[in-house]
Design an enzyme around this catalytic site. Structure first.
Site, PDB file in Angstrom:
ATOM      1  N   ARG A 213     -40.580 -25.403  15.531  1.00  0.00           N
ATOM      2  CA  ARG A 213     -41.901 -24.756  15.563  1.00  0.00           C
ATOM      3  C   ARG A 213     -43.034 -25.740  15.274  1.00  0.00           C
ATOM      4  O   ARG A 213     -44.024 -25.410  14.643  1.00  0.00           O
ATOM      5  CB  ARG A 213     -41.940 -23.573  14.598  1.00  0.00           C
ATOM      6  CG  ARG A 213     -40.951 -22.471  14.957  1.00  0.00           C
ATOM      7  CD  ARG A 213     -40.972 -21.323  13.969  1.00  0.00           C
ATOM      8  NE  ARG A 213     -40.012 -20.307  14.358  1.00  0.00           N
ATOM      9  CZ  ARG A 213     -38.717 -20.326  14.039  1.00  0.00           C
ATOM     10  NH1 ARG A 213     -38.243 -21.337  13.301  1.00  0.00           N
ATOM     11  NH2 ARG A 213     -37.904 -19.368  14.437  1.00  0.00           N
ATOM     12  N   LYS A 214     -42.859 -26.963  15.746  1.00  0.00           N
ATOM     13  CA  LYS A 214     -43.893 -27.986  15.577  1.00  0.00           C
ATOM     14  C   LYS A 214     -44.298 -28.605  16.909  1.00  0.00           C
ATOM     15  O   LYS A 214     -45.091 -29.537  16.937  1.00  0.00           O
ATOM     16  CB  LYS A 214     -43.409 -29.064  14.599  1.00  0.00           C
ATOM     17  CG  LYS A 214     -43.207 -28.542  13.179  1.00  0.00           C
ATOM     18  CD  LYS A 214     -42.597 -29.587  12.278  1.00  0.00           C
ATOM     19  CE  LYS A 214     -42.576 -29.144  10.816  1.00  0.00           C
ATOM     20  NZ  LYS A 214     -41.983 -27.825  10.579  1.00  0.00           N
ATOM     21  N   GLY A 215     -43.728 -28.115  17.993  1.00  0.00           N
ATOM     22  CA  GLY A 215     -44.080 -28.627  19.316  1.00  0.00           C
ATOM     23  C   GLY A 215     -43.101 -29.626  19.884  1.00  0.00           C
ATOM     24  O   GLY A 215     -43.298 -30.123  20.999  1.00  0.00           O
TER      25      GLY A 215
ATOM     26  N   PHE B 150     -32.240 -28.783  21.980  1.00  0.00           N
ATOM     27  CA  PHE B 150     -31.989 -28.488  20.570  1.00  0.00           C
ATOM     28  C   PHE B 150     -32.862 -29.368  19.689  1.00  0.00           C
ATOM     29  O   PHE B 150     -32.937 -30.584  19.876  1.00  0.00           O
ATOM     30  CB  PHE B 150     -30.518 -28.740  20.229  1.00  0.00           C
ATOM     31  CG  PHE B 150     -30.158 -28.424  18.801  1.00  0.00           C
ATOM     32  CD1 PHE B 150     -30.008 -27.116  18.371  1.00  0.00           C
ATOM     33  CD2 PHE B 150     -29.986 -29.443  17.873  1.00  0.00           C
ATOM     34  CE1 PHE B 150     -29.675 -26.821  17.052  1.00  0.00           C
ATOM     35  CE2 PHE B 150     -29.651 -29.169  16.555  1.00  0.00           C
ATOM     36  CZ  PHE B 150     -29.494 -27.851  16.146  1.00  0.00           C
ATOM     37  N   VAL B 151     -33.525 -28.718  18.739  1.00  0.00           N
ATOM     38  CA  VAL B 151     -34.303 -29.418  17.712  1.00  0.00           C
ATOM     39  C   VAL B 151     -33.729 -29.009  16.361  1.00  0.00           C
ATOM     40  O   VAL B 151     -33.500 -27.813  16.113  1.00  0.00           O
ATOM     41  CB  VAL B 151     -35.803 -29.059  17.798  1.00  0.00           C
ATOM     42  CG1 VAL B 151     -36.578 -29.707  16.652  1.00  0.00           C
ATOM     43  CG2 VAL B 151     -36.375 -29.511  19.143  1.00  0.00           C
TER      44      VAL B 151
ATOM     45  N   ASN C  66     -31.574 -14.415  21.869  1.00  0.00           N
ATOM     46  CA  ASN C  66     -32.463 -15.458  21.344  1.00  0.00           C
ATOM     47  C   ASN C  66     -33.904 -15.139  21.748  1.00  0.00           C
ATOM     48  O   ASN C  66     -34.492 -15.778  22.624  1.00  0.00           O
ATOM     49  CB  ASN C  66     -32.035 -16.828  21.859  1.00  0.00           C
ATOM     50  CG  ASN C  66     -32.617 -17.975  21.028  1.00  0.00           C
ATOM     51  OD1 ASN C  66     -33.576 -17.775  20.280  1.00  0.00           O
ATOM     52  ND2 ASN C  66     -32.049 -19.151  21.169  1.00  0.00           N
TER      53      ASN C  66
ATOM     54  N   ASN D  67     -36.761 -15.512  20.210  1.00  0.00           N
ATOM     55  CA  ASN D  67     -37.756 -16.564  19.974  1.00  0.00           C
ATOM     56  C   ASN D  67     -37.758 -17.589  21.096  1.00  0.00           C
ATOM     57  O   ASN D  67     -38.815 -18.041  21.544  1.00  0.00           O
ATOM     58  CB  ASN D  67     -37.492 -17.246  18.630  1.00  0.00           C
ATOM     59  CG  ASN D  67     -37.811 -16.360  17.448  1.00  0.00           C
ATOM     60  OD1 ASN D  67     -38.632 -15.456  17.538  1.00  0.00           O
ATOM     61  ND2 ASN D  67     -37.162 -16.606  16.323  1.00  0.00           N
TER      62      ASN D  67
ATOM     63  N   TYR E 139     -40.074 -20.042  26.045  1.00  0.00           N
ATOM     64  CA  TYR E 139     -39.979 -20.470  27.438  1.00  0.00           C
ATOM     65  C   TYR E 139     -41.030 -19.777  28.309  1.00  0.00           C
ATOM     66  O   TYR E 139     -41.629 -20.404  29.192  1.00  0.00           O
ATOM     67  CB  TYR E 139     -38.582 -20.186  27.980  1.00  0.00           C
ATOM     68  CG  TYR E 139     -37.480 -20.961  27.290  1.00  0.00           C
ATOM     69  CD1 TYR E 139     -37.664 -22.288  26.926  1.00  0.00           C
ATOM     70  CD2 TYR E 139     -36.251 -20.375  27.005  1.00  0.00           C
ATOM     71  CE1 TYR E 139     -36.665 -23.009  26.296  1.00  0.00           C
ATOM     72  CE2 TYR E 139     -35.244 -21.088  26.378  1.00  0.00           C
ATOM     73  CZ  TYR E 139     -35.457 -22.403  26.019  1.00  0.00           C
ATOM     74  OH  TYR E 139     -34.464 -23.108  25.398  1.00  0.00           O
TER      75      TYR E 139
ATOM     76  N   GLY F  79     -39.799 -29.166  20.717  1.00  0.00           N
ATOM     77  CA  GLY F  79     -39.013 -28.614  21.815  1.00  0.00           C
ATOM     78  C   GLY F  79     -39.781 -28.656  23.122  1.00  0.00           C
ATOM     79  O   GLY F  79     -39.237 -29.017  24.170  1.00  0.00           O
TER      80      GLY F  79
END
Length: 213
Positions: A151-153, A144-145, A182, A184, A189, A155
């Site tokens: 969307r910044k790398g 979890f972020v 999910n 996205n 992944y 995760g």
């Protein structure tokens, strides 16, 4: 500290992945609640700081439940000793196009001396075993972020830290589950090289059904 991801001028963000400790339980609890909010499952969220404190840190890291925390700061993060000699905190510096507006930064702040570091996310995992491979592996319970840092790398950085630890320990694989809805996450992944296994279904016993057996 690792060099920035790009050489372009921008907004540098210093990051570190470190092992969580019992003192981090208040942050972990808040992050887990945000996971429940994201999945619209707050009605089944019953974890408390007390229950986390009594169950998460029952043995040494990587041999039971383990949590990596993502720390972020606009300035270099002061070094700290690792609670586990077999793990060195992972550090990387990103240059972002714009400043991140974190409305919850005070709630997720850690202070090292005069410096302020923000907790941006976590990954919870624990050992499992593959009878086919004849090797242990890791199962990821949560990745979890927090929303403003997605969307910044970050995760990928968290998941990569677990994968590298698995390789370091001679483990055979890393597994997790993802919701069909999910889209996205599934795409993310797959871009990382993971195989989504549609022919397998997760099964769970809990509550009265668990007690009945």
């Amino acid at each position: 500290m690792a060099p920035p991801e790009t050489t372009e001028l921008g907004h540098p963000l210093f990051t570190r992945i470190r092992l969580a400790t019992p003192s981090d339980v208040p942050f972990i609890h808040k992050l887990m609640h945000q996971v429940a909010v994201f999945h619209r499952l707050t009605h089944v969220f019953t974890a408390t700081e007390s229950s986390l404190s009594s169950t998460l840190f029952i043995s040494s890291p990587f041999h039971s439940f383990t949590i990596f925390l993502l720390e972020l700061s606009s300035s270099p993060i002061p070094p700290i000793p690792s609670p586990c000699p077999s793990f060195t905190p992972v550090e990387k510096t990103f240059n972002l196009d714009s400043h991140v507006n974190d409305s919850e930064k005070d709630v997720f702040s850690v202070h090292y001396g005069h410096g302020q570091v923000i907790i941006g996310g976590f990954i919870l995992f624990f050992p499992n075993y593959s009878s086919f491979l004849g090797k242990p592996g890791f199962f990821v319970e949560h990745l979890f972020v927090r929303e403003c840092y997605r969307r910044k790398g970050f995760g990928k950085m968290l998941l990569s830290a677990v994968a590298k630890q698995a390789v370091r320990m001679g483990y055979g694989r890393v597994e997790w589950v993802v919701s069909d809805s999910n889209v996205n996450a599934i795409k993310f992944y797959e871009q990382m090289g993971a195989k989504v296994l549609p022919e397998w279904r997760a099964c769970r016993l809990t509550g009265d059904a668990l007690q009945a057996l």
